[in-house]
Write a protein that holds these residues in place. Structure first.
Motif, PDB file in Angstrom:
ATOM      1  N   ALA A  93       0.943  -7.642   2.017  1.00 50.48           N
ATOM      2  CA  ALA A  93       0.579  -6.235   2.199  1.00 50.48           C
ATOM      3  C   ALA A  93      -0.935  -6.094   2.307  1.00 50.48           C
ATOM      4  O   ALA A  93      -1.442  -5.337   3.157  1.00 50.48           O
ATOM      5  CB  ALA A  93       1.113  -5.398   1.042  1.00 50.48           C
ATOM      6  N   GLY A  94      -1.668  -6.818   1.469  1.00 48.13           N
ATOM      7  CA  GLY A  94      -3.118  -6.748   1.509  1.00 48.13           C
ATOM      8  C   GLY A  94      -3.703  -7.297   2.790  1.00 48.13           C
ATOM      9  O   GLY A  94      -4.637  -6.710   3.378  1.00 48.13           O
ATOM     10  N   LEU A  95      -3.175  -8.414   3.280  1.00 44.36           N
ATOM     11  CA  LEU A  95      -3.668  -8.998   4.527  1.00 44.36           C
ATOM     12  C   LEU A  95      -3.373  -8.090   5.705  1.00 44.36           C
ATOM     13  O   LEU A  95      -4.242  -7.864   6.571  1.00 44.36           O
ATOM     14  CB  LEU A  95      -3.033 -10.369   4.759  1.00 44.36           C
ATOM     15  CG  LEU A  95      -3.405 -11.485   3.777  1.00 44.36           C
ATOM     16  CD1 LEU A  95      -2.602 -12.740   4.070  1.00 44.36           C
ATOM     17  CD2 LEU A  95      -4.894 -11.796   3.824  1.00 44.36           C
ATOM     18  N   ARG A  96      -2.159  -7.552   5.761  1.00 46.51           N
ATOM     19  CA  ARG A  96      -1.787  -6.717   6.904  1.00 46.51           C
ATOM     20  C   ARG A  96      -2.526  -5.387   6.902  1.00 46.51           C
ATOM     21  O   ARG A  96      -2.839  -4.848   7.967  1.00 46.51           O
ATOM     22  CB  ARG A  96      -0.274  -6.513   6.909  1.00 46.51           C
ATOM     23  CG  ARG A  96       0.483  -7.775   7.319  1.00 46.51           C
ATOM     24  CD  ARG A  96       1.970  -7.690   7.111  1.00 46.51           C
ATOM     25  NE  ARG A  96       2.613  -8.947   7.550  1.00 46.51           N
ATOM     26  CZ  ARG A  96       3.745  -9.413   7.076  1.00 46.51           C
ATOM     27  NH1 ARG A  96       4.416  -8.748   6.138  1.00 46.51           N
ATOM     28  NH2 ARG A  96       4.235 -10.546   7.527  1.00 46.51           N
ATOM     29  N   ALA A  97      -2.818  -4.865   5.729  1.00 49.84           N
ATOM     30  CA  ALA A  97      -3.559  -3.601   5.672  1.00 49.84           C
ATOM     31  C   ALA A  97      -5.010  -3.785   6.087  1.00 49.84           C
ATOM     32  O   ALA A  97      -5.573  -2.947   6.793  1.00 49.84           O
ATOM     33  CB  ALA A  97      -3.488  -3.027   4.259  1.00 49.84           C
ATOM     34  N   ALA A  98      -5.629  -4.882   5.651  1.00 48.41           N
ATOM     35  CA  ALA A  98      -7.056  -5.086   5.896  1.00 48.41           C
ATOM     36  C   ALA A  98      -7.340  -5.680   7.271  1.00 48.41           C
ATOM     37  O   ALA A  98      -8.408  -5.445   7.839  1.00 48.41           O
ATOM     38  CB  ALA A  98      -7.640  -6.000   4.819  1.00 48.41           C
ATOM     39  N   ALA A  99      -6.405  -6.482   7.799  1.00 43.92           N
ATOM     40  CA  ALA A  99      -6.634  -7.143   9.086  1.00 43.92           C
ATOM     41  C   ALA A  99      -5.331  -7.123   9.890  1.00 43.92           C
ATOM     42  O   ALA A  99      -4.701  -8.166  10.101  1.00 43.92           O
ATOM     43  CB  ALA A  99      -7.115  -8.577   8.874  1.00 43.92           C
TER      44      ALA A  99
END
Length: 252
Positions: A51-57
């Motif tokens: 979730a963090g990777l997809r939200a930020a990049a």
């Protein structure tokens, strides 16, 4: 690249905290279709990371172990993340400290950035290939690390705990002068090479790309190499995400 490294560090730290919480509270162990173990620590840590990777990049695809096991198919592209939220689930379930959180970035088939958190050891290793590698212990300041040249007394070898008695390992090691041999689990084997504490890790059993992407990037950022048995660099985007046997080295 530095922004992506900082993102991966933040998420690896957060995932490590989740894993420590699960371990302290207690957990059950289930088996996936391939008979490998999985726990709520795997799934909770992965959910946070992806979730963090997809939200930020959002422009960078994410391939993560538990999503693949659940049937989510994402094809490799020129640039993508490989995530193993809990590398060494068997060690985690057995109460050992040899497990890790792996977040690696692949570009054109090669690992270029890696972050590996070791929750039980409260260590973090990270690196960008061509720029350097670092280790942070506890809440301390990150320090640079580097692979070493093998000492005259022979190689210090890191080998898999679960292939300790394999005849293939004995045959492989017979080709070299060996000073010491340790059998441990998970990505920690790569990290000991990257730190200059060991020299050689022969892998003579099944691994997946998410197992190796992040620690390979750290090792190569520290000056080491990961080579197939044919002597070629271990590459990514292979069918089924499965690696061949390989040999990881410090400085040669």
């Amino acid at each position: 690249m530095q922004d992506l490294l900082n993102l991966a560090i933040r998420l690896a730290d957060a995932a490590a905290a989740i894993i420590r919480e699960v371990r302290a509270a207690g957990f059950a162990v289930a088996a996936k279709a391939d008979e490998t173990p999985v726990t709520i620590a795997d799934t909770r840590a992965e959910a946070l990371i992806v979730a963090g990777l997809r939200a930020a990049a959002p422009e960078i695809p994410v391939i993560a172990e538990e999503e693949v096991a659940a049937g989510r198919i994402i094809l490799p592209s020129a640039r993508y993340w490989l995530v193993d939220p809990l590398d060494g689930t068997r060690e985690f379930a057995a109460g050992r400290a040899e497990f890790a959180v792996n977040i690696g970035l692949i570009e054109n088939g090669a690992p270029v950035l890696g972050v590996v958190a070791s929750p039980a050891l409260e260590e973090l290793h990270f690196g960008i290939v061509g720029q350097g590698a670092w280790r942070r212990r506890g809440g301390g300041t990150a320090q640079p690390i580097a692979a070493r040249a093998p000492p005259p007394q022979g190689l210090t070898v890191m080998a898999s705990r679960h292939y300790a008695d394999a005849p293939e390992l004995a045959s492989c090691l017979s080709q070299y002068k060996i000073a010491a041999l340790s059998n441990i689990g998970s990505a920690l084997k790569f990290l000991r090479l990257a730190e200059g504490a060991a020299d050689f890790y022969p892998r003579l059993g099944r691994t997946m790309e998410w197992d190796t992407a992040a620690p390979q990037a750290v090792l190569e950022a520290a000056g080491g190499a990961v080579l197939t048995m044919a002597g070629q660099p271990l590459r990514y985007g292979k069918p089924g995400w499965e690696n061949p046997d390989f040999r990881a080295w410090g400085l040669r």
